[in-house]
Write a protein that holds these residues in place. Structure first.
Motif: not given
Length: 207
Positions: A88-97
């Motif tokens: 979840k943290n990886i996905v959120l970080a990817m979406q933000a970046a």
């Protein structure tokens, strides 16, 4: 291509680092215990942190062209949410970046067809039930994202040298493919990150 690798210190993660370097990619390795990949120092950028820490995960993802995840629990087979929460943290970080390409490893045990060996369908499935449950949650997180994702479900992983050949099946089992070397799995992961042949689909691999 600039690749960020999560789960980099595990046996499969280390093979992914080696495969990425062999293909000439720029590799950033995310590690809770950087000393475990000290032999890669100078060849990959190492980011120390816990995958449950959103801030450091975001730093590791920033600037990447693709994210490869080999998150696992090692020998711990109890109840866990580390892989799904970390994803979840990886996905959120990817979406933000604005990073879109994601390739994650789960397990061939996530989806059984009934054609697997009896021992796998009973004993192995029971022993790994908590890990499998979290793999399913992980897959749900990935599938719900709008990223360019690929889920790879390997069978039993072995540490033999790479054979250089393997078979693939889209959202289905590989007939007779009961094992795969970590080196060959890593080769496919790195190749697929670039090739994008299995977008938005689980793929199984085996010898």
């Amino acid at each position: 291509m600039r690749m960020t690798v999560f789960g980099a210190t595990g046996p499969t993660g280390r093979q992914i680092l080696a495969a990425g370097l062999a293909e000439g990619h720029t590799i950033r390795a995310f590690a809770r215990q950087p000393e475990k990949i000290a032999d890669f120092s100078g060849r990959v950028e190492i980011v120390e942190g816990d995958v449950l820490d959103r801030e450091v995960v975001a730093r590791a993802v920033a600037g990447a062209d693709a994210v490869l995840s080999a998150l696992g629990t090692g020998t711990e087979l109890g109840e866990t949410t580390v892989m799904s929460e970390g994803t979840k943290n990886i996905v959120l970080a990817m979406q933000a970046a604005g990073v879109r390409r994601l390739v994650v490893i789960t397990s061939g045990l996530v989806k059984l067809t009934g054609k697997e060996p009896f021992f796998v369908r009973t004993v192995v499935k029971h022993l790994l039930r908590h890990v499998i449950e979290d793999h399913r949650r992980l897959e749900a997180v990935v599938e719900a994202s709008e990223l360019d994702w690929t889920i790879v479900r390997p069978p039993r992983l072995i540490d033999d040298p790479a054979r250089g050949t393997y078979r693939l099946a889209r959202n289905d089992r590989v007939e007779g493919g009961t094992e795969i070397t970590r080196a060959d799995l890593a080769h496919f992961i790195v190749k697929e990150a670039v090739a994008r042949e299995y977008l938005h689909t689980p793929v199984m691999i085996g010898h």
